[in-house]
Scaffold this motif. Structure first.
Motif, PDB file in Angstrom:
ATOM      1  N   GLU A 155      69.542  37.064  14.836  1.00  0.00           N
ATOM      2  CA  GLU A 155      70.644  37.753  15.836  1.00  0.00           C
ATOM      3  C   GLU A 155      69.735  38.752  16.586  1.00  0.00           C
ATOM      4  OE1 GLU A 155      74.443  40.471  15.432  1.00  0.00           O
ATOM      5  OE2 GLU A 155      73.563  39.596  13.803  1.00  0.00           O
ATOM      6  N   ARG A 156      68.625  39.314  15.798  1.00  0.00           N
ATOM      7  CA  ARG A 156      67.880  40.608  16.471  1.00  0.00           C
ATOM      8  C   ARG A 156      67.023  39.779  17.806  1.00  0.00           C
ATOM      9  NH1 ARG A 156      66.900  42.519  11.214  1.00  0.00           N
ATOM     10  NH2 ARG A 156      65.126  41.501  10.953  1.00  0.00           N
ATOM     11  N   GLN A 157      66.468  38.429  17.271  1.00  0.00           N
ATOM     12  CA  GLN A 157      65.606  37.843  18.336  1.00  0.00           C
ATOM     13  C   GLN A 157      66.539  37.517  19.516  1.00  0.00           C
ATOM     14  OE1 GLN A 157      63.982  34.475  16.340  1.00  0.00           O
ATOM     15  NE2 GLN A 157      62.236  35.741  15.288  1.00  0.00           N
ATOM     16  N   ALA A 158      67.824  36.970  19.235  1.00  0.00           N
ATOM     17  CA  ALA A 158      68.703  36.569  20.241  1.00  0.00           C
ATOM     18  C   ALA A 158      69.352  37.761  21.264  1.00  0.00           C
ATOM     19  CB  ALA A 158      70.079  36.098  19.696  1.00  0.00           C
ATOM     20  N   LYS A 159      69.270  38.965  20.460  1.00  0.00           N
ATOM     21  CA  LYS A 159      69.549  40.290  21.537  1.00  0.00           C
ATOM     22  C   LYS A 159      68.376  40.604  22.108  1.00  0.00           C
ATOM     23  CE  LYS A 159      72.979  42.274  18.219  1.00  0.00           C
ATOM     24  NZ  LYS A 159      73.499  43.313  17.181  1.00  0.00           N
ATOM     25  N   LYS A 160      66.948  40.683  21.562  1.00  0.00           N
ATOM     26  CA  LYS A 160      65.876  40.762  22.153  1.00  0.00           C
ATOM     27  C   LYS A 160      65.820  39.895  23.360  1.00  0.00           C
ATOM     28  CE  LYS A 160      63.102  42.798  18.361  1.00  0.00           C
ATOM     29  NZ  LYS A 160      62.038  42.771  17.787  1.00  0.00           N
ATOM     30  N   MET A 161      66.039  38.531  23.131  1.00  0.00           N
ATOM     31  CA  MET A 161      66.010  37.504  24.199  1.00  0.00           C
ATOM     32  C   MET A 161      66.892  37.858  25.306  1.00  0.00           C
ATOM     33  SD  MET A 161      64.123  35.048  25.539  1.00  0.00           S
ATOM     34  CE  MET A 161      63.328  34.767  24.220  1.00  0.00           C
ATOM     35  N   GLU A 162      68.036  38.463  24.967  1.00  0.00           N
ATOM     36  CA  GLU A 162      69.185  38.493  25.746  1.00  0.00           C
ATOM     37  C   GLU A 162      68.795  40.011  26.533  1.00  0.00           C
ATOM     38  OE1 GLU A 162      73.905  39.465  25.920  1.00  0.00           O
ATOM     39  OE2 GLU A 162      72.995  39.096  23.892  1.00  0.00           O
ATOM     40  N   ALA A 163      68.138  40.774  25.858  1.00  0.00           N
ATOM     41  CA  ALA A 163      67.822  42.073  26.725  1.00  0.00           C
ATOM     42  C   ALA A 163      66.740  41.769  27.708  1.00  0.00           C
ATOM     43  CB  ALA A 163      67.386  43.223  25.518  1.00  0.00           C
ATOM     44  N   PHE A 164      65.778  40.944  27.146  1.00  0.00           N
ATOM     45  CA  PHE A 164      64.483  40.412  28.159  1.00  0.00           C
ATOM     46  C   PHE A 164      65.198  39.751  29.213  1.00  0.00           C
ATOM     47  CE2 PHE A 164      61.466  37.394  29.103  1.00  0.00           C
ATOM     48  CZ  PHE A 164      60.265  38.279  29.334  1.00  0.00           C
ATOM     49  N   LEU A 165      66.017  38.797  28.922  1.00  0.00           N
ATOM     50  CA  LEU A 165      66.497  38.135  30.116  1.00  0.00           C
ATOM     51  C   LEU A 165      67.288  39.073  31.164  1.00  0.00           C
ATOM     52  CD1 LEU A 165      67.788  35.157  28.382  1.00  0.00           C
ATOM     53  CD2 LEU A 165      65.749  35.080  29.900  1.00  0.00           C
ATOM     54  N   GLU A 166      67.920  40.166  30.521  1.00  0.00           N
ATOM     55  CA  GLU A 166      68.533  40.866  31.398  1.00  0.00           C
ATOM     56  C   GLU A 166      67.768  41.983  32.243  1.00  0.00           C
ATOM     57  OE1 GLU A 166      71.322  43.358  29.010  1.00  0.00           O
ATOM     58  OE2 GLU A 166      72.816  41.681  28.694  1.00  0.00           O
ATOM     59  N   GLU A 167      66.754  42.253  31.724  1.00  0.00           N
ATOM     60  CA  GLU A 167      65.877  43.273  32.166  1.00  0.00           C
ATOM     61  C   GLU A 167      65.049  42.276  33.373  1.00  0.00           C
ATOM     62  OE1 GLU A 167      61.715  45.705  31.135  1.00  0.00           O
ATOM     63  OE2 GLU A 167      62.855  44.776  29.538  1.00  0.00           O
ATOM     64  N   LYS A 168      64.592  40.952  32.969  1.00  0.00           N
ATOM     65  CA  LYS A 168      64.096  40.093  34.075  1.00  0.00           C
ATOM     66  C   LYS A 168      65.014  39.647  35.099  1.00  0.00           C
ATOM     67  CE  LYS A 168      60.056  39.694  32.135  1.00  0.00           C
ATOM     68  NZ  LYS A 168      59.034  40.659  32.673  1.00  0.00           N
ATOM     69  N   GLU A 169      66.179  39.785  34.819  1.00  0.00           N
ATOM     70  CA  GLU A 169      67.290  39.291  35.895  1.00  0.00           C
ATOM     71  C   GLU A 169      67.250  40.588  36.762  1.00  0.00           C
ATOM     72  OE1 GLU A 169      72.146  38.169  36.285  1.00  0.00           O
ATOM     73  OE2 GLU A 169      71.023  38.306  34.314  1.00  0.00           O
ATOM     74  N   LYS A 170      67.296  41.765  36.115  1.00  0.00           N
ATOM     75  CA  LYS A 170      67.466  43.227  36.814  1.00  0.00           C
ATOM     76  C   LYS A 170      66.313  43.263  37.701  1.00  0.00           C
ATOM     77  CE  LYS A 170      70.072  46.001  33.839  1.00  0.00           C
ATOM     78  NZ  LYS A 170      70.164  47.086  32.937  1.00  0.00           N
TER      79      LYS A 170
END
Length: 219
Positions: A155-170
């Motif tokens: 779950e933490r890795q998924a959240k980190k990946m989601e945050a990373f993807l959101e940051e990259k998307e931004k």
């Protein structure tokens, strides 16, 4: 011959009470037994150890009977053999009794040890079952804990990946937004003209709060 008349007089038959009382004498119970009394001791009896010997036996000397020496040796030898045989029989009987007691004691100990062994085996099986149940419960809890930790890590890795993807998307969106102001071959002439029309002075000084406090005039 002298006792025959007395025996004839003692033949069975009714005896008148006055004659019996006169013959026996007075007593404490004249109606029942006139001549009997508990206080009257018998006149004849055995001598006590403190009584003197009789006058007719005062001078008598007791001598042991004569003994034949050969017969005495034979008797002593036979008595010795008798004692040996008797002691051997006693020892044999004693050994047999002790052996029987020992066997009974050993049998009782074997029965007791067998019962103790059964009791200990039952306790051992019960303890093994209890320890096995505890071990299975501990392994189950460890497996659940490992699954929970793996789920948390995933779950933490998924959240980190989601945050990373959101940051990259931004960043991509920001780059796309900034790309609108990029200088390309198509807008190069227009940007040059815009810069010439709107000159900027970068020669200025600011304070700690970022306010411009001094600047030069463009020449």
């Amino acid at each position: 011959a002298a006792m025959l008349p007395a025996l004839r007089r003692c033949r069975p038959g009714p005896v008148p009470l006055p004659a019996l009382a006169a013959a026996l004498g007075p007593g404490p119970f004249p109606g029942l037994c006139p001549g009997w009394s508990p206080r009257v001791l018998p006149a004849r009896g055995r001598k006590t150890r403190h009584d003197p010997p009789a006058k007719s036996k005062a001078a008598r000397v007791k001598l042991p009977p004569p003994v034949d020496p050969e017969e005495l040796l034979v008797v002593q030898e036979r008595y010795r053999q008798y004692r040996l045989v008797l002691s051997a029989l006693r020892a044999e009987f004693r050994a047999e009794v002790l052996q029987k007691k020992r066997e009974e004691r050993v049998a009782a100990l074997e029965v007791e040890e067998l019962e103790e062994h059964r009791r200990l085996m039952a306790w051992n099986e019960e303890e093994n079952a209890r320890q096995r149940a505890r071990r299975e419960e501990r392994l189950r809890k460890q497996e659940e804990e490992e699954k929970r930790k793996k789920a948390e890590i995933a779950e933490r890795q998924a959240k980190k990946m989601e945050a990373f993807l959101e940051e990259k998307e931004k960043e991509v969106l920001q780059l796309q937004e900034e790309a609108k102001n990029f200088i390309t071959l198509e807008n190069l002439e227009a940007r040059i003209e815009e810069c010439l029309d709107n000159p900027r002075n970068y020669n200025f000084a600011i304070d700690r709060d970022g306010r411009v406090i001094k600047s030069t005039v463009l020449s």
